[in-house]
Every structure is written in C-alpha cells, then in structure tokens.
Design a protein around this motif. Structure first.
Motif, PDB file in Angstrom:
ATOM      1  N   ASP A 252      -8.670   2.870   2.242  1.00 34.81           N
ATOM      2  CA  ASP A 252      -8.664   4.071   1.405  1.00 34.81           C
ATOM      3  C   ASP A 252      -8.243   5.290   2.231  1.00 34.81           C
ATOM      4  O   ASP A 252      -7.544   6.170   1.743  1.00 34.81           O
TER       5      ASP A 252
ATOM      6  N   ARG B 112      -0.478   9.197   1.132  1.00 39.35           N
ATOM      7  CA  ARG B 112      -0.287  10.146   0.024  1.00 39.35           C
ATOM      8  C   ARG B 112      -0.035  11.555   0.547  1.00 39.35           C
ATOM      9  O   ARG B 112       0.865  12.258   0.074  1.00 39.35           O
TER      10      ARG B 112
ATOM     11  N   LEU C 115       0.838  -1.204   0.000  1.00 38.17           N
ATOM     12  CA  LEU C 115       0.000   0.000   0.000  1.00 38.17           C
ATOM     13  C   LEU C 115       0.873   1.255   0.000  1.00 38.17           C
ATOM     14  O   LEU C 115       0.637   2.187  -0.775  1.00 38.17           O
TER      15      LEU C 115
ATOM     16  N   ALA D 146      -4.558   5.012   2.843  1.00 41.61           N
ATOM     17  CA  ALA D 146      -3.890   5.397   1.595  1.00 41.61           C
ATOM     18  C   ALA D 146      -3.839   6.917   1.460  1.00 41.61           C
ATOM     19  O   ALA D 146      -2.816   7.478   1.061  1.00 41.61           O
TER      20      ALA D 146
ATOM     21  N   ARG E 101       2.578   1.671  -3.372  1.00 44.03           N
ATOM     22  CA  ARG E 101       1.627   2.100  -4.408  1.00 44.03           C
ATOM     23  C   ARG E 101       1.261   3.582  -4.249  1.00 44.03           C
ATOM     24  O   ARG E 101       1.193   4.318  -5.223  1.00 44.03           O
ATOM     25  N   GLU E 102       1.026   4.016  -3.026  1.00 44.96           N
ATOM     26  CA  GLU E 102       0.544   5.376  -2.782  1.00 44.96           C
ATOM     27  C   GLU E 102       1.655   6.418  -2.731  1.00 44.96           C
ATOM     28  O   GLU E 102       1.399   7.598  -2.926  1.00 44.96           O
TER      29      GLU E 102
END
Length: 110
Positions: free
Chosen positions: A92, A99, A4, A95, A7-8
């Motif tokens: 979410d 970010r 995670l 995430a 990816r973020e």
C-alpha cells in the motif's frame, strides 16, 4: 510490480528504455545544455532485488527519499527503491509512492 504500477498510474504508458521498463515520459534539460527524455517511474530486475526508479522530485529531494521511513526494509537511494522481497515492504505504501510520482512532474532542469 508491473501490475501494481499499471493499476496505480494507468496514465503512465509503459515502454522499454535502457533495458528497463519505463512508465510515462518527461523531457529534461541541464544547465550544461544536455537534454533528453526519461521515464517518470522505472522498473528493473536485478540479481538480488527489484529496482523501482522514481524520477519525481519534491522541492530539492527525490520523492523516493521521502519514503525512507515508510519503507524501512527497502534500500532507498536518491531516486531508487531496491526491494529484495515484496513481502519486505508494505505494498500500500509502494502504491502511494507510485501514485504520488505520477501526479508530481519530475524536475526537468538540473
């Protein structure tokens, strides 16, 4: 959780520091003269939970603190989000925290 974070925040290079997996790096310097390097986001497995460390700040607060109401089943300290089970949190939202941390430079002075 590692996947995670990668990816973020792919711009935060992973490495090991102080027995934890760190992502990204920044240099800090305290008024006392003490200085060093630390990670922007960190991940550590503990006996009863996973710790997600977020060094980024917003104003005079750690970013993780601002997510307390969005992650009610996580135990959130100043810069640490302790998660007992991934099913306890909205991934979410985690995430979004990652970010935002990658885009927000930690306060390098204290």
């Amino acid at each position: 959780m590692h996947e995670l974070i990668r990816r973020e925040a792919p711009e935060l290079a992973p490495y090991v520091q102080s027995g934890m997996l760190g992502y990204g790096s920044y240099h800090y310097r305290y008024d006392s003269g003490r200085e060093g390097d630390w990670f922007v986001v960190g991940l550590a497995g503990r006996k009863a939970y996973v710790s997600l460390y977020v060094s980024a700040t917003v104003g005079d607060r750690y970013l993780a603190e601002t997510y307390r109401d969005r992650l009610p089943k996580a135990d959130i300290g100043r810069s640490c989000v302790r998660i007992k089970r991934l099913s306890d949190v909205n991934l979410d939202t985690v995430a979004a925290l990652i970010r935002e941390a990658a885009q927000t430079r930690p306060d390098s002075s204290a």
